[in-house]
Design a protein around this motif. Structure first.
Motif, PDB file in Angstrom:
ATOM      1  N   ALA A  35      -1.409  -0.601   4.429  1.00  0.00           N
ATOM      2  CA  ALA A  35      -0.083   0.008   4.587  1.00  0.00           C
ATOM      3  C   ALA A  35      -0.150   1.520   4.399  1.00  0.00           C
ATOM      4  N   THR A  36       0.738   2.215   5.066  1.00  0.00           N
ATOM      5  CA  THR A  36       0.938   3.640   4.831  1.00  0.00           C
ATOM      6  C   THR A  36       2.428   3.891   4.654  1.00  0.00           C
ATOM      7  N   VAL A  37       2.742   4.858   3.822  1.00  0.00           N
ATOM      8  CA  VAL A  37       4.120   5.271   3.591  1.00  0.00           C
ATOM      9  C   VAL A  37       4.158   6.777   3.793  1.00  0.00           C
ATOM     10  N   THR A  38       5.069   7.247   4.640  1.00  0.00           N
ATOM     11  CA  THR A  38       5.197   8.687   4.867  1.00  0.00           C
ATOM     12  C   THR A  38       6.570   9.154   4.409  1.00  0.00           C
ATOM     13  N   SER A  39       6.623  10.408   3.946  1.00  0.00           N
ATOM     14  CA  SER A  39       7.859  10.976   3.449  1.00  0.00           C
ATOM     15  C   SER A  39       7.797  12.489   3.574  1.00  0.00           C
ATOM     16  N   SER A  40       8.943  13.107   3.717  1.00  0.00           N
ATOM     17  CA  SER A  40       9.003  14.565   3.734  1.00  0.00           C
ATOM     18  C   SER A  40       9.112  15.127   2.320  1.00  0.00           C
ATOM     19  N   THR A  41       9.285  14.246   1.339  1.00  0.00           N
ATOM     20  CA  THR A  41       9.373  14.669  -0.058  1.00  0.00           C
ATOM     21  C   THR A  41       8.254  14.012  -0.863  1.00  0.00           C
ATOM     22  N   PRO A  42       7.904  14.596  -2.016  1.00  0.00           N
ATOM     23  CA  PRO A  42       6.789  14.047  -2.797  1.00  0.00           C
ATOM     24  C   PRO A  42       7.128  12.820  -3.618  1.00  0.00           C
ATOM     25  N   GLY A  43       8.374  12.384  -3.602  1.00  0.00           N
ATOM     26  CA  GLY A  43       8.775  11.262  -4.434  1.00  0.00           C
ATOM     27  C   GLY A  43       9.241  11.757  -5.796  1.00  0.00           C
ATOM     28  N   ALA A  58      12.103   5.981  -1.035  1.00  0.00           N
ATOM     29  CA  ALA A  58      11.446   6.398   0.209  1.00  0.00           C
ATOM     30  C   ALA A  58       9.927   6.334   0.120  1.00  0.00           C
ATOM     31  N   THR A  59       9.384   6.313  -1.081  1.00  0.00           N
ATOM     32  CA  THR A  59       7.930   6.289  -1.243  1.00  0.00           C
ATOM     33  C   THR A  59       7.419   4.961  -1.811  1.00  0.00           C
ATOM     34  N   SER A  60       8.285   3.953  -1.885  1.00  0.00           N
ATOM     35  CA  SER A  60       7.895   2.645  -2.441  1.00  0.00           C
ATOM     36  C   SER A  60       6.971   1.882  -1.497  1.00  0.00           C
ATOM     37  N   HIS A  61       6.180   1.012  -2.086  1.00  0.00           N
ATOM     38  CA  HIS A  61       5.365   0.063  -1.331  1.00  0.00           C
ATOM     39  C   HIS A  61       5.284  -1.220  -2.133  1.00  0.00           C
ATOM     40  N   VAL A  62       5.476  -2.350  -1.476  1.00  0.00           N
ATOM     41  CA  VAL A  62       5.395  -3.661  -2.128  1.00  0.00           C
ATOM     42  C   VAL A  62       4.139  -4.357  -1.619  1.00  0.00           C
ATOM     43  N   TYR A  63       3.280  -4.745  -2.540  1.00  0.00           N
ATOM     44  CA  TYR A  63       2.051  -5.458  -2.185  1.00  0.00           C
ATOM     45  C   TYR A  63       2.360  -6.938  -2.013  1.00  0.00           C
ATOM     46  N   ALA A  64       1.724  -7.568  -1.051  1.00  0.00           N
ATOM     47  CA  ALA A  64       1.956  -8.985  -0.775  1.00  0.00           C
ATOM     48  C   ALA A  64       1.294  -9.885  -1.811  1.00  0.00           C
ATOM     49  N   GLU A  65       0.192  -9.445  -2.382  1.00  0.00           N
ATOM     50  CA  GLU A  65      -0.578 -10.270  -3.316  1.00  0.00           C
ATOM     51  C   GLU A  65      -0.980  -9.459  -4.541  1.00  0.00           C
ATOM     52  N   PRO A  66      -1.078 -10.108  -5.703  1.00  0.00           N
ATOM     53  CA  PRO A  66      -1.632  -9.424  -6.874  1.00  0.00           C
ATOM     54  C   PRO A  66      -3.089  -9.039  -6.613  1.00  0.00           C
ATOM     55  N   GLY A  67      -3.556  -8.022  -7.291  1.00  0.00           N
ATOM     56  CA  GLY A  67      -4.946  -7.613  -7.162  1.00  0.00           C
ATOM     57  C   GLY A  67      -5.123  -6.151  -7.510  1.00  0.00           C
ATOM     58  N   GLU A  68      -6.345  -5.657  -7.267  1.00  0.00           N
ATOM     59  CA  GLU A  68      -6.652  -4.245  -7.489  1.00  0.00           C
ATOM     60  C   GLU A  68      -6.656  -3.551  -6.141  1.00  0.00           C
ATOM     61  N   TYR A  69      -5.946  -2.436  -6.061  1.00  0.00           N
ATOM     62  CA  TYR A  69      -5.825  -1.681  -4.824  1.00  0.00           C
ATOM     63  C   TYR A  69      -6.137  -0.214  -5.090  1.00  0.00           C
ATOM     64  N   THR A  70      -6.373   0.507  -4.007  1.00  0.00           N
ATOM     65  CA  THR A  70      -6.592   1.943  -4.072  1.00  0.00           C
ATOM     66  C   THR A  70      -5.497   2.628  -3.261  1.00  0.00           C
ATOM     67  N   VAL A  71      -4.977   3.729  -3.795  1.00  0.00           N
ATOM     68  CA  VAL A  71      -3.960   4.518  -3.101  1.00  0.00           C
ATOM     69  C   VAL A  71      -4.436   5.965  -3.062  1.00  0.00           C
ATOM     70  N   THR A  72      -4.332   6.571  -1.890  1.00  0.00           N
ATOM     71  CA  THR A  72      -4.660   7.986  -1.731  1.00  0.00           C
ATOM     72  C   THR A  72      -3.453   8.676  -1.115  1.00  0.00           C
ATOM     73  N   VAL A  73      -3.073   9.813  -1.664  1.00  0.00           N
ATOM     74  CA  VAL A  73      -1.977  10.580  -1.071  1.00  0.00           C
ATOM     75  C   VAL A  73      -2.573  11.758  -0.298  1.00  0.00           C
ATOM     76  N   GLU A  74      -2.064  11.939   0.899  1.00  0.00           N
ATOM     77  CA  GLU A  74      -2.441  13.080   1.732  1.00  0.00           C
ATOM     78  C   GLU A  74      -1.226  13.988   1.841  1.00  0.00           C
ATOM     79  N   VAL A  75      -1.426  15.271   1.634  1.00  0.00           N
ATOM     80  CA  VAL A  75      -0.355  16.245   1.770  1.00  0.00           C
ATOM     81  C   VAL A  75      -0.558  16.983   3.085  1.00  0.00           C
ATOM     82  N   ALA A  76       0.484  17.016   3.908  1.00  0.00           N
ATOM     83  CA  ALA A  76       0.442  17.778   5.159  1.00  0.00           C
ATOM     84  C   ALA A  76       0.924  19.193   4.852  1.00  0.00           C
ATOM     85  N   LEU A  77       0.101  20.174   5.217  1.00  0.00           N
ATOM     86  CA  LEU A  77       0.409  21.574   4.938  1.00  0.00           C
ATOM     87  C   LEU A  77       0.613  22.345   6.241  1.00  0.00           C
TER      88      LEU A  77
END
Length: 127
Positions: A35-43, A58-77
């Motif tokens: 999944a990806t989530v995009t926003s014009s604000t940082p949350g 606007a920056t929420s994400h719901v995972y379908a299953e329990p587990g360990e995940y990785t999240v990376t945020v990219e900032v557009a400049l």
């Protein structure tokens, strides 16, 4: 919540002052479940947004299953430059800069953090 601010990099080009200004214009959270989530604000926190805990944002994400995940945020400049005291000139396009990956542990629990019960305190956490 991501944090980014306007940055100006100064130097000298051909013996004259030159600057490049980078301004955050967008954020993209990349989740390891695809999944990806995009926003014009940082949350922001629920409190700062004036929302109850666990409310969708606007920056929420719901995972379908329990587990360990990785999240990376990219900032557009967006970038602009000025040379030798001129006004700022825009540069076409944006530059994506990724922050460090963050580990997220997702589980499923029953909330028990209430004062009284949800009938007596419907605004309490978990109600």
């Amino acid at each position: 919540m991501a944090e980014a601010s306007v940055e100006v990099v100064a130097g000298t080009l051909l013996g004259r002052p030159a600057e490049v200004r980078f301004t955050p214009v967008g954020y993209r959270w990349v989740h390891s479940d695809g999944a990806t989530v995009t926003s014009s604000t940082p949350g922001a926190s629920w409190e700062r947004l004036g929302l109850r805990e666990f409310s969708p944002t606007a920056t929420s994400h719901v995972y379908a299953e329990p587990g360990e995940y990785t999240v990376t945020v990219e900032v557009a400049l967006a970038a602009e430059y000025r040379f030798g005291g001129s006004g700022w000139q825009g540069i076409a396009g944006t530059l994506a800069v990724a922050g460090p990956a963050q580990q997220v542990l997702v589980g499923e629990v029953d909330t028990v953090l209430t004062k009284d019960d949800c009938d007596a305190n419907p605004e309490g956490p978990g109600c």
